[in-house]
Each structure stands twice: as C-alpha cells, then as structure tokens.
Design a protein around this motif. Sequence first.
Motif, PDB file in Angstrom:
ATOM      1  N   ALA A 130       0.841  -1.197   0.000  1.00 38.42           N
ATOM      2  CA  ALA A 130       0.000   0.000   0.000  1.00 38.42           C
ATOM      3  C   ALA A 130       0.872   1.240   0.000  1.00 38.42           C
ATOM      4  O   ALA A 130       2.009   1.237   0.477  1.00 38.42           O
ATOM      5  N   SER A 131       0.326   2.314  -0.528  1.00 32.69           N
ATOM      6  CA  SER A 131       1.037   3.585  -0.583  1.00 32.69           C
ATOM      7  C   SER A 131       0.036   4.719  -0.499  1.00 32.69           C
ATOM      8  O   SER A 131      -1.172   4.534  -0.640  1.00 32.69           O
ATOM      9  N   THR A 155       4.971   4.966   1.855  1.00 37.89           N
ATOM     10  CA  THR A 155       4.557   3.571   1.887  1.00 37.89           C
ATOM     11  C   THR A 155       3.756   3.343   3.161  1.00 37.89           C
ATOM     12  O   THR A 155       4.018   3.962   4.193  1.00 37.89           O
ATOM     13  N   LEU A 156       2.779   2.468   3.094  1.00 41.75           N
ATOM     14  CA  LEU A 156       1.921   2.155   4.232  1.00 41.75           C
ATOM     15  C   LEU A 156       2.069   0.670   4.559  1.00 41.75           C
ATOM     16  O   LEU A 156       2.046  -0.182   3.663  1.00 41.75           O
ATOM     17  N   ALA A 157       2.218   0.369   5.847  1.00 38.74           N
ATOM     18  CA  ALA A 157       2.356  -1.021   6.281  1.00 38.74           C
ATOM     19  C   ALA A 157       0.975  -1.653   6.417  1.00 38.74           C
ATOM     20  O   ALA A 157       0.130  -1.157   7.170  1.00 38.74           O
ATOM     21  N   VAL A 158       0.722  -2.715   5.677  1.00 35.57           N
ATOM     22  CA  VAL A 158      -0.565  -3.406   5.740  1.00 35.57           C
ATOM     23  C   VAL A 158      -0.318  -4.878   6.046  1.00 35.57           C
ATOM     24  O   VAL A 158       0.765  -5.408   5.814  1.00 35.57           O
ATOM     25  N   LEU A 197       6.776   8.504   9.558  1.00 35.16           N
ATOM     26  CA  LEU A 197       5.819   9.602   9.581  1.00 35.16           C
ATOM     27  C   LEU A 197       4.663   9.224  10.497  1.00 35.16           C
ATOM     28  O   LEU A 197       4.635   8.121  11.043  1.00 35.16           O
ATOM     29  N   ASP A 198       3.722  10.137  10.694  1.00 28.91           N
ATOM     30  CA  ASP A 198       2.562   9.804  11.507  1.00 28.91           C
ATOM     31  C   ASP A 198       1.742   8.694  10.830  1.00 28.91           C
ATOM     32  O   ASP A 198       1.693   8.624   9.599  1.00 28.91           O
ATOM     33  N   PRO A 199       1.088   7.820  11.618  1.00 32.02           N
ATOM     34  CA  PRO A 199       0.291   6.744  11.013  1.00 32.02           C
ATOM     35  C   PRO A 199      -0.938   7.285  10.291  1.00 32.02           C
ATOM     36  O   PRO A 199      -1.415   8.378  10.567  1.00 32.02           O
ATOM     37  N   VAL A 200      -1.440   6.480   9.373  1.00 34.90           N
ATOM     38  CA  VAL A 200      -2.600   6.836   8.550  1.00 34.90           C
ATOM     39  C   VAL A 200      -3.771   5.927   8.911  1.00 34.90           C
ATOM     40  O   VAL A 200      -3.609   4.710   9.005  1.00 34.90           O
TER      41      VAL A 200
END
Length: 501
Positions: A130-131, A155-158, A197-200
């Motif tokens: 994810a991004s 980038t987002l950790a999923v 960065l801050d979480p989404v």
Amino acid sequence: MVRSRAGHVWRQSMRWAAVAALGLSAALVNAGPASAAEADITGGTLTWGFKQSFRNYVSGGNGNPPIAASNGATINADGTFAFPSTGGTHDAATGATSAEYGGTVVFSYPSHLFTITLANPTVVVSGGTASLKADVDLVTSMTEPVSVRQATVATLAVGDGNPGGGAGTVTGINLAATLTETGASAFNGFYAAGDALDPVSFTFTTGDSGPARPAVAVTPAGGLDPSGATITVEGSGFDPAANGAAGIYVSFGPKVDEHWTNAGVLQVTKWVSAGNEPTESRDKLNADGTFRTTLPVSAVYTDSTGKQVDCTAVQCYVITFAARGSADRSQDTFTPVTFTGAGSGAGDAEQRITATVTGGPLTLGVAGSAVALPAVANGQVASGALHDATVADLRGTNAGWSLVGQVSDFSSSTGGVIAANNLGWAPSAVAVDDPLAGNPGTVVPGAVAAPGAGLGEARALCTSAAGASGGTFTCGAQLNLGVPASAAPGSYTATLTLTLS
C-alpha cells in the motif's frame, strides 16, 4: 572582507524539517482496468497528521494562520487532519484499492520563507502493498519550488487483516507510514528515505449491499503512561438506528463475561448516540455510522465493586457495545490498549532516579573574519574558501535551525561597484562527532548559488531539521566571485553576514 554575526540578530529558530515532514514517497502503484468485482467508493474519511513535530513547529510560526484546512479538509482536536472521500474503486475479491480523498492543508511560515500545500491524498492498495499519493506544492526562496501531482508520498504497512472490513465498508487503522526515496528527493533531502511519519487511518464505503461492520481505531494504542493518558477513539460501521437509536457505549477495561450487563468493572464509559451533543460523558454518533471521542485512562484503578484492576497485569481494551443493556452483539468491538511497564514480581525492588537537564544555548562561531580572493582579470571568476562556521545546538529541544548568508555590493576606493549577486558559493556541511550526543543530529548544506544569481539575497549555508538538530556542526563553502567585463580595476571589499536562527 567576510564577517559573521550572531546573538542579537538571531530570529526564532528556523526548523526546515517542516519541508521534509511532507516529503513522503513510495513506488507508484497504478490501478489496472476495472474488473467485474470492482465497486465504486461512495463515502469515507482519511485521517493523517503528516508529522507531529512538523505541526508543532509550524503552529508556532507567523503564518496567518500557520496551518489552514480548506476544500473539505478539517483540523481535528488533536491537530491531525480529516479528508473526506471523493471516490475511487475497491475490489473486494483481490483487495485492490484506489481510495481518493479531497481537501487542502496549507502550512505557512513567512519568516522562515516557505509555504507548503498538501492536497487530495489517495490510498492505493495492490498486491499486498500500500502507498499514499498526494498533490504537494513547496514555495520557498531557499530552494527551487516543487510541484507534484498525485506523486506517491509514503509507503503504508498493511497486513494481519488491517485494512479490513466487509459488507461494503473497509477500514485501515493506524497504518505505519514511511518516507521513501522519491519523497526525500522531491523535498530537498531534509529527511532521509525510511524515516517514520505519523500513522494513517482511513475508512470508506462502497455501493455493496448489507450493513457495515463496526471497526475502531485507538490513538495511541500502546506505550501509554500508566499514571494517566488520554486516548482518541475513532469508530466506523456502527448503526445509528439500531436498538431504537439508543446508540453505543464506548468503554475501557478488561474483558468479562456478559460485559454489557457488568459495566461496573470498567474504568470509564461514554455514551455515543445520534441524539447526543458532546459532553464529558457523551458524544455524537454520526449519520454515516462514524464517531470520534476521547477517553481518560490509567493503568490501575478501582472498579465500582471495590476491586483493583491493573491493566499492566491483565489485558485491557477499548470496548464498544450496544447501549442500555441490549442483547444486540453486532456493535461489540474489542481494541487492545497497552501501557509501559508491567506489574512487579515478588522480591522486586525499585529506585526512582531523577535528573535535571537545564538545556544550553544555540551558538555560532567562525574561524576567521576576512577572506582574500585572488586577483583575476575581467570576465574571470575569483575563488576562495569561506572560513568554517561552527554551529552548536545544545538546547536539547531539537527545534531545528538555519544558517543563512547574504553579502553587500562590492565597492572599490575609486568608486567601482560589483553587484552582490556576482558572489556565489558551493556550501558544505558535516556533523562533529560527539560521544555523548545520544541521537546525533543531521545537517544539510544549502543549495549551490552561481555567480550572477548569488548572495545578493539571503541563501542557506546549512540547515538542520526539527527533530534532529542537536549537536555540533561545521559549515563551509567555496566562494566564487564573477568579475564582470565592465568592472573598473581596483581592490574591492564587501561584507558577508551569516545569520543563525
């Protein structure tokens, strides 16, 4: 002659991490052609704070206002931002997602010479990765302006069912966001690729039929101070009309049998309902099944039966359930919350050690006060080394700083003038090793300025970003004076002023 000054000319420290805080990137993930399983996204919200240290820095600046939200974006009570859904698609079979959100956030700090605009974030999920994409505009006199559209910015950790959901609602909770190479380069390298960065968090609904499934996000969900903390609880997928619109209870405590009738073991409870107005004990459940509220919690408390509960010894949760003792279990959720430390075992002994750190100054020192450039003919460039400048940030705040230089026009005793912009430079910067630094700071040299477009206006010699500015640093530059063909022969002098802020 080249001179420096500090002390009384300092302005409030310039913290250029502000630029980097939005420098988020990942590899672009392009959505493929629509498949039969794809459904249109019809609503939802994305919550993101970019980077808390960046928000704290900008909010202390002189923008009017320093941080502004528009075009549908709003500022939450904790300083993060909410962006409303504007569409997109989701494939429930593969998880492939392009969830688009709208709104604009502007960070303005005129005295530190920048304005940053972030708009229209998009969550892209494809192939288990994810991004986050966004439109970003940077306007500053310190570097070249930047304007990107739907660049992949983080980038987002999923994984492990996050994001998850069903029946037309998908929720991602506190997904870790990481700066990538593209973002670091796009924003002048103030932060390095790989920085956190801050979480989404996000939620969206599609046109699929069926009731949404309740989901809850808690911020922060771990590492809480056992003596007390305030957590933010965000929910989605709840049914405002269920059980005669009685709403739900949002509570904190351990799991027990028939928790809906044994609420006495819980530390704190808020009633969340469509008809409520926010108070200390109640909050509003929105028409789309979402809510946002806060709970004050601590690790150890005495419940209404007189029993002590220790949430460092037993797992405690944010618990939601249908209000007024309803047997409806469709609104139940359990989100674990953890505190720092754990219950002490038999024979343990503790001693609390205290120390006071007073903090120190932000100082500037220069190795010399005069630079003699070599004699050259008209049309040539005279080059020499600027005396090294040493910046020591001993404040202990990691507030960031910037060292800026500007030169006057060159003049000769016979009346000749060479314009200030004819002096350019190529800066360099290094951090000085310090065995007691702990987390050593980082320093970034300013941009190269060529003769003809040089130091007639203020330009950065070196900067250190907020969050990583503590320590001692050496900044230097090669000076390059372009002598125009029209310059009269003679000995020319100018004053270069270095300002630390």
